[in-house]
Design an enzyme around this catalytic site. Structure first.
Site, PDB file in Angstrom:
ATOM      1  N   TRP A 103       0.845  -1.208   0.000  1.00  0.00           N
ATOM      2  CA  TRP A 103       0.000   0.000   0.000  1.00  0.00           C
ATOM      3  C   TRP A 103       0.874   1.249   0.000  1.00  0.00           C
ATOM      4  CZ3 TRP A 103      -1.115   4.604   2.032  1.00  0.00           C
ATOM      5  CH2 TRP A 103      -2.413   5.118   1.885  1.00  0.00           C
ATOM      6  N   CYS A 222      -7.093  -3.082  -2.118  1.00  0.00           N
ATOM      7  CA  CYS A 222      -6.670  -3.029  -0.723  1.00  0.00           C
ATOM      8  C   CYS A 222      -7.560  -3.953   0.101  1.00  0.00           C
ATOM      9  CB  CYS A 222      -6.782  -1.598  -0.199  1.00  0.00           C
ATOM     10  SG  CYS A 222      -6.506  -1.452   1.579  1.00  0.00           S
ATOM     11  N   ASN A 380      -2.487  -7.905  10.776  1.00  0.00           N
ATOM     12  CA  ASN A 380      -2.430  -6.498  10.411  1.00  0.00           C
ATOM     13  C   ASN A 380      -3.205  -5.665  11.430  1.00  0.00           C
ATOM     14  OD1 ASN A 380      -2.467  -3.997   9.196  1.00  0.00           O
ATOM     15  ND2 ASN A 380      -3.651  -4.636   7.406  1.00  0.00           N
ATOM     16  N   ASN A 381      -2.483  -4.995  12.318  1.00  0.00           N
ATOM     17  CA  ASN A 381      -3.087  -4.052  13.264  1.00  0.00           C
ATOM     18  C   ASN A 381      -3.316  -2.739  12.505  1.00  0.00           C
ATOM     19  OD1 ASN A 381      -2.123  -4.944  16.568  1.00  0.00           O
ATOM     20  ND2 ASN A 381      -1.640  -6.170  14.776  1.00  0.00           N
TER      21      ASN A 381
END
Length: 531
Positions: A103, A222, A380-381
């Site tokens: 990203w 995403c 993924n935090n």
């Protein structure tokens, strides 16, 4: 004897062999330069860091409290400063990695300018960033060792043998800034051959761990946006195999593959899977399709149908020519994806979720572990979650279940600053604080990362500086908000010339030219104001 001392002896022997023509060579200077350049190639880094990850994975299997963490980086300097900070405050890099986010590469590193997370950026930007990160981390090693060498020379000049021995011990036991990077290869940037070629380039740059997702490469989105399209398992497994072949070809036999599933939020597929027998993997994938039973008379022009158990089923096809899955099947598809990936070459899992909820993650991991007992996650935090609102709502719901009075709260407005001092907000903040510990203990999370932290910190710090500097604060906005804090917190970058390598260069000049060296660190260097 340390490697440093061994190098001094070895170069001294070489110097003697080469006679007077090597009279200008100082063996200890060579030993210092070798210590500052421990890693010669990206493959050396990949092997060193793969060994670290494998050790950490085994230690987590034995004790889930020893999970690992990382923060996402979009520039080598950012990664360098993270590791310098970690060593300064925590004294060791143990269990701390870096994350390379596709990203952020798309948003910040593409020649096209800012792009959405749709694999439209130049794929070599990913491997270039890996190389850049390790260049800056190696420079951090060089700089820190240079400071120790300078201090050692000063202690010797002062005749302080005890101080010199203490510094020499730090040199001999120096801990490198080089740590594992978990690198995002998106959906592979094309077919399996394209995935293999990019994986090779990433590994050659130093990557020991590659994360790949099960979305369609040319429809990639995403993980926290709508419109995600997954591929049948056979397609994804071919790309996992391609990454493994890349590791093996380059001699990184213990390279790590993270298989990411986006199925929880992906309701679409581009393909109907090939199936040869009832219950095989293709049939399982197709079983989640949203279908209606039809007869031959019901078929229209161009309709696609599948035969399952003697029934003719027509998958619902959208105007985009994509097929949709039945609502509510996301978790079951995630579990199947994860089990299949681990059974076919992946080492770690990544389940992209829509909220940070330990119970939700644990429920899926429990199902996976019925088949793969040591299954473990990279999680993924994400800054895409509203952490404050999510956890306040979780606590609100828990209070309701416990029979507590929640009449003072509006569940839809819990983000409000008006609630910051309340019991609910304090309980929620504690749950946020312990989320990583709880997730590792109860949901099999080996590695916690934040994908985009420095994207947000750069924006916030720039906003804070700009709003004062361009208003009525002028230089005070910079001095008070930046430089004074750098000095008081011991931020190394306050001496930006040193951070950029000026002192390293001065010492090299002295190695090469002795007293004739023209150095930048004299009395007129304004960095001396920061001693």
């Amino acid at each position: 004897m340390s490697a440093y001392q061994n190098d001094i002896k070895a170069v001294a022997a070489l110097k003697e062999t080469n006679g007077s023509s090597w009279s200008a060579i100082n063996p200890e200077s060579v030993a210092r330069m070798r210590a500052q350049n421990r890693f010669k190639t990206g493959l050396e880094i990949a092997q060193y860091t793969a060994d670290i990850m494998r050790k950490d994975m085994a230690e987590y299997d034995a004790d889930s409290s020893v999970y690992t963490q990382s923060l996402g980086c979009w520039h080598g300097f950012i990664g360098q400063q993270k590791l310098i900070s970690i060593k300064k405050h925590l004294k060791t890099t143990n269990k701390r990695y870096l994350y390379l986010s596709g990203w952020m590469v798309a948003a910040l590193r593409s020649d096209f300018g800012p792009l959405p997370d749709q694999s439209m950026h130049e794929k070599t930007a990913v491997s270039d960033l890996i190389e850049e990160l390790y260049t800056f981390l190696r420079q951090a090693d060089s700089r820190e060792l240079d400071l120790l060498f300078t201090a050692l020379d000063a202690a010797r000049a002062a005749g302080d043998n005890a101080k010199a021995a203490e510094i020499q011990k730090q040199i001999d036991n120096f801990e490198t800034h080089i740590v594992p990077i978990i690198a995002d290869i998106d959906a592979g940037f094309g077919n399996p051959e394209a995935t293999y070629l990019l994986a090779k380039r990433m590994i050659e740059a130093g990557a020991c761990c590659i994360q790949i997702e099960n979305q369609v490469s040319d429809e990639k989105q995403c993980g926290h946006q709508d419109g995600k399209v997954t591929v049948p398992h056979a397609d994804f497994l071919a790309k996992i195999a391609a990454v493994r072949y890349a590791f093996l070809e380059l001699g990184i036999d213990n390279g790590v593959i993270v298989a990411r599933t986006d199925s929880l939020g992906a309701g679409l597929t581009k393909q109907i899977a090939v199936t040869n027998a009832p219950g095989d993997l293709g049939d399982q994938y197709n079983s989640f399709l949203d279908c209606e039973e039809v007869s031959a008379a019901d078929l229209g022009n161009g309709d696609v149908v599948i035969n399952r158990g003697g029934k003719l089923l027509r998958p619902k096809r959208l105007p985009s020519n994509l097929f949709q899955f039945r609502a509510g099947t996301g978790e079951a598809r995630c579990v199947l994806d994860c089990i299949t990936s681990l059974q076919n070459g992946a080492d770690l899992l990544w389940i992209e979720t829509e909220k940070p909820h330990v119970g939700q993650i644990a429920a899926m991991v429990d199902e996976i572990r019925k088949v793969i007992p040591n299954a473990k996650l990279v999680y993924n935090n994400s800054p895409s979650f509203n952490w404050t609102l999510n956890f306040r709502q979780q606590v609100y719901d828990a209070f309701v279940a416990e029979g507590k009075d929640v009449s003072a709260y509006d569940r839809a407005k819990l983000m409000s600053i008006d609630y910051d001092a309340t019991e609910l907000a304090q309980v929620a903040d504690e749950k946020i604080r312990t989320f990583q510990r709880d997730g590792s203990a109860h949901a099999g999370i080996f590695h916690h990362l934040i994908t985009l932290p420095t994207y947000h910190t750069a924006a916030l710090s720039t906003d804070n500086l700009a709003k004062g500097y361009f208003a009525d604060q002028g230089m005070l906005a910079y001095v008070k908000g930046v430089q004074r804090e750098e000095l008081r917190q011991g931020i190394a970058c306050v001496k930006h010339q040193n951070m950029a390598g000026s002192d390293i260069g001065d010492n090299h000049k002295e190695y090469f030219a002795g007293e004739a060296a023209l150095k930048a660190s004299g009395k007129d260097n304004t960095m001396n104001q920061f001693h």
